[in-house]
Motif scaffolding. Structure first.
Motif, short mmCIF file in Angstrom:
data_model
loop_
_atom_site.label_atom_id
_atom_site.label_comp_id
_atom_site.label_asym_id
_atom_site.label_seq_id
_atom_site.Cartn_x
_atom_site.Cartn_y
_atom_site.Cartn_z
N ARG A 163 -15.93 4.32 -5.24
CA ARG A 163 -15.56 4.20 -6.65
C ARG A 163 -14.06 4.04 -6.85
NH1 ARG A 163 -19.30 8.37 -6.72
NH2 ARG A 163 -17.68 9.92 -6.97
N ASP A 164 -13.27 4.65 -5.96
CA ASP A 164 -11.81 4.60 -6.09
C ASP A 164 -11.19 4.38 -4.71
OD1 ASP A 164 -9.14 4.88 -6.63
OD2 ASP A 164 -9.30 6.88 -7.51
N PRO A 165 -11.12 3.12 -4.27
CA PRO A 165 -10.58 2.82 -2.94
C PRO A 165 -9.12 3.27 -2.74
CG PRO A 165 -11.70 0.90 -3.86
CD PRO A 165 -11.62 1.93 -4.95
N SER A 166 -8.40 3.55 -3.81
CA SER A 166 -7.01 4.00 -3.65
C SER A 166 -6.91 5.35 -2.93
CB SER A 166 -6.32 4.07 -5.01
OG SER A 166 -6.83 5.15 -5.78
N LYS A 167 -8.02 6.09 -2.85
CA LYS A 167 -8.02 7.39 -2.16
C LYS A 167 -8.26 7.25 -0.65
CE LYS A 167 -9.51 10.38 -5.95
NZ LYS A 167 -9.44 9.62 -7.14
#
Length: 186
Positions: A163-167
């Motif tokens: 859901r949040d590839p930045s993590k």
């Protein structure tokens, strides 16, 4: 504690009716992997694909997990991976506290049979259940707690990374620290 064998534990899980999830599951999902592993990964509950196949982390989240393991030179054959809940909650909702409580004896027996030194909670729900009820995954991921000879940490769940590839980068750093801790026991 009177320990069951692995086969007995699997039989109990396969025939469990301790909560209402047994009425909606297709297959209960026992943990898998190296039964002598020093590291155990724990998530909250099986997803839809896992429910269909009876195997933990076989969907898209499993692909992310495999990538994270590979980044530190590990494979599924070298770890043990399980869930708090052994049945898939309908609609992929979070397992309710009563449902988690119903499955905790199974997780405790898995832990007693495997005897890992490191327990990695995948996601907030697992970390809140296993590490501390007020665990904050966004602030505390990758930090270590020692309890009764176990080293515990929580990291983002692979589905959160979808859901949040930045993590992903900070999670890879957490996995590097997990590898460093594991190397102290090898």
């Amino acid at each position: 504690m009177n320990l069951y064998t692995w086969d007995e534990l699997k039989h109990f899980v396969d025939h469990c009716s301790r909560c209402g999830l047994c009425r909606t599951r297709k297959r209960p999902v026992m943990g898998r992997g190296d039964l002598k592993s020093k590291i155990m990964l724990i998530a909250e509950a099986p997803g839809r694909v896992e429910d269909e196949q009876g195997i933990p982390f076989v969907g898209r989240s499993g692909q992310v997990l495999d990538e994270l393991l590979e980044s530190i030179g590990l494979s599924r054959e070298q770890i043990y991976i399980t869930n708090i809940n052994k049945c898939h909650p309908p609609g992929n909702r979070d397992p309710e506290s009563e449902e988690q409580e119903a499955c905790m004896p199974y997780l405790k027996y898995e832990t007693a049979l495997i005897r890992p030194r490191i327990m990695v909670c995948l996601g907030r729900i697992a970390a809140c259940r296993v590490i501390r009820s007020d665990f904050r995954i966004t602030r505390e991921h990758g930090q270590w707690t020692e309890r009764k000879g176990f080293f515990l940490t929580g990291v983002y769940h692979p589905s959160a990374l979808l859901r949040d590839p930045s993590k992903m980068e900070e999670t890879k750093e957490d996995f590097l620290r997990i590898r460093e801790k594991l190397d102290t026991f090898l």
